[in-house]
Design a protein around this motif. Sequence first.
Motif, PDB file in Angstrom:
ATOM      1  N   MET A   1       6.938   1.074  -1.691  1.00  0.00           N
ATOM      2  CA  MET A   1       5.928   0.089  -2.115  1.00  0.00           C
ATOM      3  C   MET A   1       6.367  -1.344  -1.802  1.00  0.00           C
ATOM      4  O   MET A   1       5.544  -2.234  -1.676  1.00  0.00           O
ATOM      5  N   SER A   2       7.668  -1.554  -1.693  1.00  0.00           N
ATOM      6  CA  SER A   2       8.168  -2.890  -1.376  1.00  0.00           C
ATOM      7  C   SER A   2       8.106  -3.173   0.126  1.00  0.00           C
ATOM      8  O   SER A   2       7.908  -4.308   0.534  1.00  0.00           O
ATOM      9  N   VAL A   3       8.281  -2.105   0.921  1.00  0.00           N
ATOM     10  CA  VAL A   3       8.353  -2.284   2.378  1.00  0.00           C
ATOM     11  C   VAL A   3       6.965  -2.208   3.039  1.00  0.00           C
ATOM     12  O   VAL A   3       6.675  -2.941   3.987  1.00  0.00           O
ATOM     13  N   LEU A   4       6.110  -1.327   2.507  1.00  0.00           N
ATOM     14  CA  LEU A   4       4.799  -1.118   3.143  1.00  0.00           C
ATOM     15  C   LEU A   4       3.990  -2.404   3.361  1.00  0.00           C
ATOM     16  O   LEU A   4       3.397  -2.574   4.438  1.00  0.00           O
ATOM     17  N   PRO A   5       3.955  -3.344   2.390  1.00  0.00           N
ATOM     18  CA  PRO A   5       3.173  -4.570   2.618  1.00  0.00           C
ATOM     19  C   PRO A   5       3.647  -5.404   3.807  1.00  0.00           C
ATOM     20  O   PRO A   5       2.877  -6.205   4.347  1.00  0.00           O
ATOM     21  N   VAL A   6       4.891  -5.198   4.228  1.00  0.00           N
ATOM     22  CA  VAL A   6       5.397  -5.929   5.402  1.00  0.00           C
ATOM     23  C   VAL A   6       4.621  -5.484   6.647  1.00  0.00           C
ATOM     24  O   VAL A   6       4.269  -6.285   7.504  1.00  0.00           O
ATOM     25  N   PHE A   7       4.343  -4.167   6.723  1.00  0.00           N
ATOM     26  CA  PHE A   7       3.639  -3.621   7.883  1.00  0.00           C
ATOM     27  C   PHE A   7       2.110  -3.646   7.711  1.00  0.00           C
ATOM     28  O   PHE A   7       1.377  -3.726   8.659  1.00  0.00           O
ATOM     29  N   PHE A   8       1.691  -3.531   6.472  1.00  0.00           N
ATOM     30  CA  PHE A   8       0.252  -3.553   6.182  1.00  0.00           C
ATOM     31  C   PHE A   8      -0.019  -4.652   5.146  1.00  0.00           C
ATOM     32  O   PHE A   8      -0.068  -4.382   3.937  1.00  0.00           O
ATOM     33  N   PRO A   9      -0.182  -5.891   5.604  1.00  0.00           N
ATOM     34  CA  PRO A   9      -0.309  -7.031   4.686  1.00  0.00           C
ATOM     35  C   PRO A   9      -1.406  -6.880   3.626  1.00  0.00           C
ATOM     36  O   PRO A   9      -1.275  -7.428   2.532  1.00  0.00           O
ATOM     37  N   ILE A  10      -2.443  -6.110   3.946  1.00  0.00           N
ATOM     38  CA  ILE A  10      -3.539  -5.922   2.977  1.00  0.00           C
ATOM     39  C   ILE A  10      -3.024  -5.321   1.661  1.00  0.00           C
ATOM     40  O   ILE A  10      -3.552  -5.586   0.581  1.00  0.00           O
ATOM     41  N   LEU A  11      -1.947  -4.500   1.785  1.00  0.00           N
ATOM     42  CA  LEU A  11      -1.387  -3.828   0.594  1.00  0.00           C
ATOM     43  C   LEU A  11      -0.758  -4.812  -0.393  1.00  0.00           C
ATOM     44  O   LEU A  11      -0.639  -4.516  -1.582  1.00  0.00           O
ATOM     45  N   SER A  12      -0.344  -5.970   0.101  1.00  0.00           N
ATOM     46  CA  SER A  12       0.294  -6.935  -0.799  1.00  0.00           C
ATOM     47  C   SER A  12      -0.697  -7.448  -1.840  1.00  0.00           C
ATOM     48  O   SER A  12      -0.314  -7.960  -2.888  1.00  0.00           O
ATOM     49  N   GLU A  13      -1.978  -7.293  -1.554  1.00  0.00           N
ATOM     50  CA  GLU A  13      -3.013  -7.710  -2.516  1.00  0.00           C
ATOM     51  C   GLU A  13      -3.292  -6.597  -3.531  1.00  0.00           C
ATOM     52  O   GLU A  13      -3.932  -6.830  -4.547  1.00  0.00           O
ATOM     53  N   LEU A  14      -2.830  -5.391  -3.196  1.00  0.00           N
ATOM     54  CA  LEU A  14      -3.190  -4.235  -4.031  1.00  0.00           C
ATOM     55  C   LEU A  14      -2.010  -3.638  -4.806  1.00  0.00           C
ATOM     56  O   LEU A  14      -2.162  -3.207  -5.942  1.00  0.00           O
ATOM     57  N   LEU A  15      -0.853  -3.579  -4.176  1.00  0.00           N
ATOM     58  CA  LEU A  15       0.298  -2.941  -4.838  1.00  0.00           C
ATOM     59  C   LEU A  15       0.914  -3.862  -5.892  1.00  0.00           C
ATOM     60  O   LEU A  15       1.189  -5.026  -5.604  1.00  0.00           O
ATOM     61  N   PHE A  16       1.153  -3.295  -7.058  1.00  0.00           N
ATOM     62  CA  PHE A  16       1.662  -4.129  -8.168  1.00  0.00           C
ATOM     63  C   PHE A  16       3.082  -4.631  -7.909  1.00  0.00           C
ATOM     64  O   PHE A  16       3.491  -5.638  -8.471  1.00  0.00           O
ATOM     65  N   THR A  17       3.826  -3.930  -7.046  1.00  0.00           N
ATOM     66  CA  THR A  17       5.201  -4.371  -6.778  1.00  0.00           C
ATOM     67  C   THR A  17       5.208  -5.729  -6.047  1.00  0.00           C
ATOM     68  O   THR A  17       6.178  -6.469  -6.130  1.00  0.00           O
ATOM     69  N   SER A  18       4.098  -6.032  -5.380  1.00  0.00           N
ATOM     70  CA  SER A  18       4.003  -7.332  -4.693  1.00  0.00           C
ATOM     71  C   SER A  18       3.928  -8.473  -5.703  1.00  0.00           C
ATOM     72  O   SER A  18       4.185  -9.622  -5.366  1.00  0.00           O
ATOM     73  N   PHE A  19       3.554  -8.135  -6.939  1.00  0.00           N
ATOM     74  CA  PHE A  19       3.380  -9.186  -7.955  1.00  0.00           C
ATOM     75  C   PHE A  19       4.655  -9.472  -8.742  1.00  0.00           C
ATOM     76  O   PHE A  19       4.639 -10.259  -9.683  1.00  0.00           O
ATOM     77  N   LEU A  20       5.760  -8.778  -8.381  1.00  0.00           N
ATOM     78  CA  LEU A  20       6.998  -9.017  -9.133  1.00  0.00           C
ATOM     79  C   LEU A  20       7.438 -10.482  -9.038  1.00  0.00           C
ATOM     80  O   LEU A  20       8.078 -10.993  -9.951  1.00  0.00           O
ATOM     81  N   GLY A  21       7.089 -11.150  -7.953  1.00  0.00           N
ATOM     82  CA  GLY A  21       7.471 -12.557  -7.823  1.00  0.00           C
ATOM     83  C   GLY A  21       6.313 -13.491  -8.135  1.00  0.00           C
ATOM     84  O   GLY A  21       6.287 -14.619  -7.661  1.00  0.00           O
TER      85      GLY A  21
END
Lengths: 242, 252
Positions: free
Chosen positions: B190-210
């Motif tokens: 979940m931490s690495v996937l948004p790097v390749f699929f930026p759209i996921l950074s808006e959806l995955l809660f792990t992107s909100f840790l910061g």
Amino acid sequence: MVLQLSNVTKLYKNGRGAEDISFALLPGEVLGLLGPNGSGKTTTMKAIAGLIKVNSGEITICGIDAINQHEKAVRHTGCLIEAPALYEHTTVLTNLRLAARFYSHVDESCINEVLEMVEMYRYRKDKVRSLSLGMRQRVGLAMALLSSPELLILDEPANGLDIEGMLLVRDVIKAAAAGGSAVLVSSHLANEIQQCATHVAVMHGGKMLAIDNIHEVLQSFSSVEDFFIDAVKRGRQGGFAI
Amino acid sequence: MTAFVAAYLNETDKLVRRKKYIAFLIIGVVICIAWAVLGSIASGLIGQHGGIFVALAPTPMGVLPFFLQILFPLLIFMGVTDLITTEAAEHTMKAMICRPVERWKLYAAKLVAVMTYITIYLACVFTVSTILHQALGRGLGMDALVRALASYALTIPTLAVLAAFAALIALLGRSSSLIMFLLVVVYLAMSVLPVFFPILSELLFTSFLGWHRLWIGVTPAASRMLHMLVIVVAYGVVFFMAGSLVFDRKEY
């Protein structure tokens, strides 16, 4: 009525469990569930304690629906089911203190009292991991007795105990019943049940085949063992798949 | 409420009686000290060699991302695994279930106990890194101190969501090591996937840790902040409800 089970059924995915179990317990009564391994004794006890969900039927403890009002109903019970559930990395005293937090009327003197009752007071500061199987069983018994419950559920309480320990369990059961508690105790040893129960129920293949007062049983049969053999024979003749 | 308080005290008690949690707290303090010392040396080098050591900024804010992205998730995974999976495997869960407490309260108590430990850990990291920063003669202004404190506090809700997620996964098995491994793999994915699929950074809660950076730094649009807040709360509610439902149906 302390405990009432009406048509309780709990079947696991493998088809085993307990089926259509009904009985009632009054204060001061000791019901011994007698049956071989896999006969449904532990399943019945787990269902009463709320450890498993039943498929159908009703369980009431002190008039409270134990299935839908677990918190209220379990307040009246003390259980020792299968092996005692103890935290290995803590002391005997800590284990009892953790349990005591749930009861406002249980204080340090109650903890010491039950530890003395099961003759474990001098081991109270020992880590559970350093105790023998029999000692753990005694601590488990102390935890079941801690809240002075109206319903005491003991599943094979003599497991791992030496002769002195077995005598102690019998004394504890008799004392609890004399104090007005209802006791549900299971064993696969007929002699154990005969020594301490006021009532005996025979379980086999997940079904309750017979239940009777111990005096009635001993008037009709020479021992509880004979009562068990007769009940199983009648069960087979009656078409039960046991 | 009494039952919940009793369960919460018990779960906290059980957690802190495991020596590894105290050891990890000490390790955290050591990391803060090492970070401050290395950061001070790096700061001295920055003047000579440019900004290559910026990541080691010896401030409470400088040390936070490391704990937030690496150590806190691991501690949360360890805590929920110990209180849920290990207890199921060692058959000690029934010691609490047989007591007068509803299962959802017991489940909530386990989560709150883990978050209490994380909050204490956060407080220790903040205090030690602030004291060291002051001791090394790089005083923080009151404004920076308040911002840092707010940042630390804002990380708690997202970490709580991570704890609720981890607890849900912890209910799925009876092998602590397997669950711990699974949690780490899922978290890494979940931490690495948004790097390749930026759209996921808006959806995955792990992107909100910061996410504290959004609230504390340059203030973003109110609608974006509200959007993130709703997503974090929604994830928290869904994970907790799903977890307590699974826990309620579990047989011990």
